[in-house]
Design an enzyme around this catalytic site. Sequence first.
Site, PDB file in Angstrom:
ATOM      1  CB  CYS A  79     -15.133  -2.122  19.191  1.00 26.14           C
ATOM      2  SG  CYS A  79     -13.644  -1.924  19.327  1.00 26.14           S
ATOM      3  CB  ALA A 129     -12.755   1.840  19.440  1.00 31.36           C
ATOM      4  NE  ARG A 152     -10.192  10.934  19.650  1.00 32.84           N
ATOM      5  CZ  ARG A 152     -10.170  11.372  20.859  1.00 32.84           C
ATOM      6  NH1 ARG A 152      -8.841  10.907  21.841  1.00 32.84           N
ATOM      7  NH2 ARG A 152     -11.026  12.165  21.354  1.00 32.84           N
ATOM      8  CG  HIS A 180     -17.369   7.485  24.967  1.00 34.74           C
ATOM      9  ND1 HIS A 180     -17.958   7.866  24.036  1.00 34.74           N
ATOM     10  CD2 HIS A 180     -16.113   7.269  24.178  1.00 34.74           C
ATOM     11  CE1 HIS A 180     -17.875   7.849  22.637  1.00 34.74           C
ATOM     12  NE2 HIS A 180     -16.511   7.885  22.737  1.00 34.74           N
TER      13      HIS A 180
END
Lengths: 476, 475
Positions: free
Chosen positions: A51, A54, A85, A180
């Site tokens: 999503c 994220a 991550r 992003h």
Amino acid sequence: MQFKCNQTLPERAIHIAIKGPGGTCQRGDGTACFIANNVATTPGDMTERGCTYAGCRGVVGGPVKDAIQLTHGPIGCAFFSWGYRPHLADSDFHMKYTFVTDMNETNIVFGGEKKLLQSIIEANAEFPDAKAVFVYNTCSTALIGDDGRDVAKQAEAIIGKPVVFFECEGFRGVSQSLGHHIGNETIFRQLVGSVEPEGDFSRSINIIGDYNIKNDIRTFEYLFEALGLRIIARFTGNVSVDDLKIMHKAALNIVHCQRSATYIADMMKEKYGTPYINVTLWGIKNMSKALRDTAAFFGLEARAEEVIAREVARIQPYIDAYRQRLQGKRVFIYQGGPRVWHWIELLRELGMETETAATTFGHTDDYEKIFRQIAEGTLVVDNPNVPEIEEILTRRRPDLFISGNKERYLAYKLGVPFVNGHTYDTGPYAGFVGMVNFARDIDKALHAPVWNILHRHARPAPAAHHASHGFEEVES
Amino acid sequence: MTSRLTIQERAVAINPTRACAPIGAMLANYGIHGAITINHGSQGCATYPRHQMARHFREPVEVATTSLTEKTTVYGGKQNLLAALKNIWERFHPTMIMVCSTCLSETIGDDIPAIIDEFLDKHPEVTIPILSVKTPSYIGNHTTGFDNFLKELALNLPDRRKKKGETNGKINIIPGWVNPGDIRELKHMLREMGLHGLWITDYSETLDGGYYQPRPHFPRGGTTVEELRSSSKSLATIALQRHVGGEAARIYERRYNVPAYVLTMPIGLRNTDAFVNTLVEITDHSIPEALEVERARLLDALVDTHMYTTGLRVALYGDPDLLEGLVGLIAEMGMTPAYILTAADNRPWGERMVELTEELGVESEIILKGDLHELHKRIKQKPVDLLIGHSKGKFIAEAEKIPLVRVGFPVEDRFGYHRRSIVGYNGAIALVDEITNTIFERRATTIVSNTLVETGVEGPTDIPITLRNGAACHP
């Protein structure tokens, strides 16, 4: 190519194409139209997409090492995005800590603004050394109409440091990709240019779009420094809030991930006139080109050639040795976006050819770059889902699958060698020296004795799954 | 000995110990052979839990999402859910579909049961059960989703037609939130007792599967829908976690007249005895030789290790049911569960834990609504020798140089913990060994609270032992 698993999903055909003669696109619906991308997922098709939250919290904001990473929402969004991550830095506050307003039912009914304000104040009091608070909005807090922007402003006045509010609710957009964009835009608007430092920045650069996965940046940072350049900010791997504030001073932006971070390069170009160049920092040819292009901008060509010659000489014997072992292998790359086209050339340098290329959230420019590089007959899939991936692995039988952790165990269950391209098996994989790691991991994956054991000794599953319970045989 | 109950008051949660509800329903659904989950919400609500489960179980985890977007938050997610149901049915032909909700679908008010009914009306060829489970992330935690799944299952799947006295001869076992290894250990115990268990549910193989050539269409294992249908005809239901399955067991009792036994998670001697005694009580079967031998072996392990464990201070964190069971074994090993921290806001449980720890003769602080940052602060004030909990405690362990024994969910930074068992006599033996060996790995000087230190230390042990931070500790 027609997927058997898509017989009842005709809408998937436009997301699948083969590169035909002369670089044409032979799409699954029989037309020559370009592959469809960046559109909503078919509900229930078992997509691998995530999503917007994220993409913003996990990819762009999360690596900033001295910001408090505060999720405004319920517990799960924060728990699942915490610490897995490996966007490393020279400190680990950002990896070790996650903060969340932990919205409960009462907050959902009566609003969460007060709790958000209190949370920012408390988090800052617990960690006074943090340089900023990054607040990420989620589905539920957006739907109930919390005015997070306003709360962030109030909080900023109280705690005296930036409170950056990201409107990255999970339901916005069709994939992580929008996250992003929001991450770029918000950091640009709220942090970049907020401090005007003194000094000479004529030979300084920003690395844009590298998240320092398993210390990738360490593999190329010293190369740019060897040219005589100073790196101001790494957007956003091993970066501090203070670096972001002054990144507008750079003479040049070097854009690596051109899906998740071209946005900020464009915004800086528009507002500050900062030029940027697109680079690939993986593989010998591309890494060399990146250094040459950067050097050309600053008139440092001779030094670049020295650096390249020295570095290539260091790794060439290893690459030659690995190429002999990897020659002729066919690879299925499935990554978020740009890594697919970043790696086609690298794999060729190792003697391998990409036979299927797929991305989770690639846009048209990503697919154009893929089409330009792949050989005729290569399959391209946009936003592939689990049955499609399984069908590619079983029907096309690539020698190697490069993807992420979620897909790893599917590959293993099907007996296909796998390398983790998202977070790396060992890593780092970037730069010249990283390529040796990449080659070594590929070699390990392909030549591990386990595949022979599986292929020779595996048996079919016993037919009746009930028998495995054992209690059928027991006399009572 | 007096224990006390505290409730963490901070608004912001820092390093939470808990996840959210949908992952619990997804996990439980993995225990049904051929069942598929549709998560009705944003894509992240499916992808994040999938990723988390893959990191714990090291298996492919496949969950569908309705991929809700901005438009659907305005017009509702009905069309997406209808499409997802159709696509999942046509493409996979599952044995069952479970639809779990999210913050998003709950907040926009989608009526999932009504949408499922509409789908079934349009598609008479679909005869499989479709279960709807409410799992908004802002209520409870990951165990809430598991528990809600079990309640819906108990209400909707079992066959209501049952002749008087009709029985399938089996015992419903609801293990709760455990690992595949735990379920296998429980199965072993029932087999040794000569009993037939009906597992609600059983992911012991679906999430810890083997390598087969070719790969089966659905992962092997899992309880079948047919078995679950007949669960209303079982002799009894035993729930092994109060908050995950306890209510479902009571539904079986109320609706289908299947007597309910709600027990503490069987970790350690007394908790396992209670489970075995319940099986004896229900069935009149005697305790078999094999289990007696295992039980005796546990006693032997406790006595063999007690000089290394007695007096150690331990911090426990995690889900209420796991903690309630663990505290039994910790006390049996002579250790003090100094801090027992859970994220749940569950005062009755907290009060019961105060009583339980006092009964066990240990002094504990039970912390409700707690997070790992709070635990870290307590440990800095008054250290412990050992941490027991899931992987996220590793940051405290690293910072304070305290060993961490990994139990619970998720264990994502080590391999194969999902295969291990901590329940039953064998599970307890394995945990006793692991705890003791972990202590052996430590240097004597880092044991802060023990009056008895491990080999290698000369002289009397009642003198103050120097702490890492230079202060002295008077045991």
